[in-house]
Design a protein around this motif. Sequence first.
Motif, PDB file in Angstrom:
ATOM      1  N   TYR A 179     -13.663  -0.986  45.116  1.00  0.00           N
ATOM      2  CA  TYR A 179     -12.788  -0.116  45.900  1.00  0.00           C
ATOM      3  C   TYR A 179     -11.750  -0.908  46.683  1.00  0.00           C
ATOM      4  O   TYR A 179     -10.597  -0.476  46.842  1.00  0.00           O
ATOM      5  N   LEU A 180     -12.125  -2.079  47.199  1.00  0.00           N
ATOM      6  CA  LEU A 180     -11.151  -2.917  47.898  1.00  0.00           C
ATOM      7  C   LEU A 180     -10.067  -3.418  46.942  1.00  0.00           C
ATOM      8  O   LEU A 180      -8.898  -3.579  47.328  1.00  0.00           O
ATOM      9  N   ASP A 181     -10.451  -3.651  45.695  1.00  0.00           N
ATOM     10  CA  ASP A 181      -9.471  -4.078  44.686  1.00  0.00           C
ATOM     11  C   ASP A 181      -8.439  -2.975  44.464  1.00  0.00           C
ATOM     12  O   ASP A 181      -7.230  -3.259  44.328  1.00  0.00           O
ATOM     13  N   ASP A 184      -2.843  -1.556  45.552  1.00  0.00           N
ATOM     14  CA  ASP A 184      -2.107  -0.288  45.720  1.00  0.00           C
ATOM     15  C   ASP A 184      -2.326   0.676  44.559  1.00  0.00           C
ATOM     16  O   ASP A 184      -1.408   1.404  44.136  1.00  0.00           O
ATOM     17  N   ARG A 185      -3.531   0.688  44.046  1.00  0.00           N
ATOM     18  CA  ARG A 185      -3.814   1.605  42.936  1.00  0.00           C
ATOM     19  C   ARG A 185      -4.440   2.887  43.472  1.00  0.00           C
ATOM     20  O   ARG A 185      -5.566   3.243  43.166  1.00  0.00           O
ATOM     21  N   VAL A 199      -4.612  10.023  51.324  1.00  0.00           N
ATOM     22  CA  VAL A 199      -5.934  10.665  51.232  1.00  0.00           C
ATOM     23  C   VAL A 199      -6.853   9.850  50.334  1.00  0.00           C
ATOM     24  O   VAL A 199      -8.024   9.602  50.662  1.00  0.00           O
ATOM     25  N   ALA A 200      -6.345   9.418  49.189  1.00  0.00           N
ATOM     26  CA  ALA A 200      -7.134   8.589  48.271  1.00  0.00           C
ATOM     27  C   ALA A 200      -7.457   7.250  48.921  1.00  0.00           C
ATOM     28  O   ALA A 200      -8.572   6.720  48.777  1.00  0.00           O
ATOM     29  N   LEU A 201      -6.466   6.682  49.662  1.00  0.00           N
ATOM     30  CA  LEU A 201      -6.713   5.420  50.361  1.00  0.00           C
ATOM     31  C   LEU A 201      -7.861   5.558  51.363  1.00  0.00           C
ATOM     32  O   LEU A 201      -8.748   4.698  51.437  1.00  0.00           O
ATOM     33  N   ARG A 202      -7.828   6.640  52.126  1.00  0.00           N
ATOM     34  CA  ARG A 202      -8.894   6.876  53.114  1.00  0.00           C
ATOM     35  C   ARG A 202     -10.233   7.090  52.430  1.00  0.00           C
ATOM     36  O   ARG A 202     -11.275   6.613  52.896  1.00  0.00           O
ATOM     37  N   TYR A 203     -10.192   7.771  51.290  1.00  0.00           N
ATOM     38  CA  TYR A 203     -11.420   8.028  50.527  1.00  0.00           C
ATOM     39  C   TYR A 203     -12.035   6.715  50.042  1.00  0.00           C
ATOM     40  O   TYR A 203     -13.234   6.477  50.201  1.00  0.00           O
ATOM     41  N   ALA A 231     -16.022   2.221  50.686  1.00  0.00           N
ATOM     42  CA  ALA A 231     -16.277   0.784  50.881  1.00  0.00           C
ATOM     43  C   ALA A 231     -17.010   0.544  52.197  1.00  0.00           C
ATOM     44  O   ALA A 231     -17.909  -0.308  52.277  1.00  0.00           O
ATOM     45  N   TYR A 232     -16.639   1.324  53.229  1.00  0.00           N
ATOM     46  CA  TYR A 232     -17.305   1.174  54.537  1.00  0.00           C
ATOM     47  C   TYR A 232     -18.773   1.585  54.458  1.00  0.00           C
ATOM     48  O   TYR A 232     -19.658   0.888  54.978  1.00  0.00           O
ATOM     49  N   SER A 233     -19.065   2.710  53.798  1.00  0.00           N
ATOM     50  CA  SER A 233     -20.455   3.182  53.680  1.00  0.00           C
ATOM     51  C   SER A 233     -21.298   2.201  52.862  1.00  0.00           C
ATOM     52  O   SER A 233     -22.467   1.945  53.187  1.00  0.00           O
TER      53      SER A 233
END
Length: 365
Positions: free
Chosen positions: A159-161, A166-167, A172-176, A181-183
């Motif tokens: 997810y960080l990749d 910038d994919r 909204v997708a960025l936050r998702y 990744a945080y969880s």
Amino acid sequence: MKARSSIRWKIILLFVISIGAAVVSVLLLMLFALYLTGNVLIFRVFFRFLYRWIGVVPLGLLAGIVLFLVYFFILTQRSIRYLEEISDSLEQISKGKLDIRIPIKTTDELGVLAQNINYMTKQLKESIEEERNAEKTKTELITSVSHDLRTPLTSILGYLDLIVHDRYHDEVALRYYADIAYSKSLRLKNLIDELFEYTRVSYGGMNVSLKRLNIVELMEQLVEEFVPLLQEADMICRLSPAKKEIFTEVDANLIVRVFENLIMNAIRYGKEGKYLDIELTEDTDIFIRVINYGEPIPSKDLPYLFERFYRVEKSRSEEMGGTGLGLAIVKSIVELHDGEIAAYSDQNRTVFELKLKHKQEKTIL
């Protein structure tokens, strides 16, 4: 010291018996020689020759020494054979045959030597087996840890990749992606924390401070702390102590970790049953039972519940945040208190039963 004294007196006794037997034999030979010299001419000439050129005293001494050596050799044959048997067994042990046991045939120093060799061989075999098991356990632990750490770490990197390159379509997708990744990072941290705790309680490095404690009062406090989680799960906890005060000697911080884990498991997997029962009874030992009425644990899984990284339902455990180390930590802590823990499950209920002694020996790892 007793064995040394015994063998010393045994050797002295053998010397005395050998000397006595040699003296008696010389006297008998002399009487026999006198008889022969009076009746047989050839023996008379022979003994006169010996008497003239050697003498009676030197001849008697020579015969006595020879007879003494013969008798002493005969009398010590048993000990010599036993010593050879011990020597042969030691040679086999040196080649790695640690199942060999030397029979204890005497109570003297040789018997004590054989007993000590047997004990040494047994201890050596146990040490080698413990070392092999420790090495096997370490390898299995590393393998399990690598597998369990790799899964969330791979997900985080994935997810960080997406974020770094910038994919993503919009904010909204960025936050998702960031939330996932945080969880996953939180899960990874939880796994690492539990792994450190497991290694501390299982492989040393933890001080156990035993103090007299009222288990009933402790459980009442814990139940109060879990009220918000119980309400969220729509469950009711029923605490049933046999009496108001049940005392034992435990490390309060460690034993709280045990009960927190068991209660949390009961809430996670027993929601369908609505009730969580905690029973405390006292007999020759103290028994604490944490009971839930949710989905039963399959009988094939019960023997492995307290093994590290074991999950009854892997996907369900991961969804609820389980690491597979909680019950392994519980078992290690209970064993530090010389206690026992077991799990029972059927269609009606699932029971985790903890047995503690009234008084523990102080253990420091």
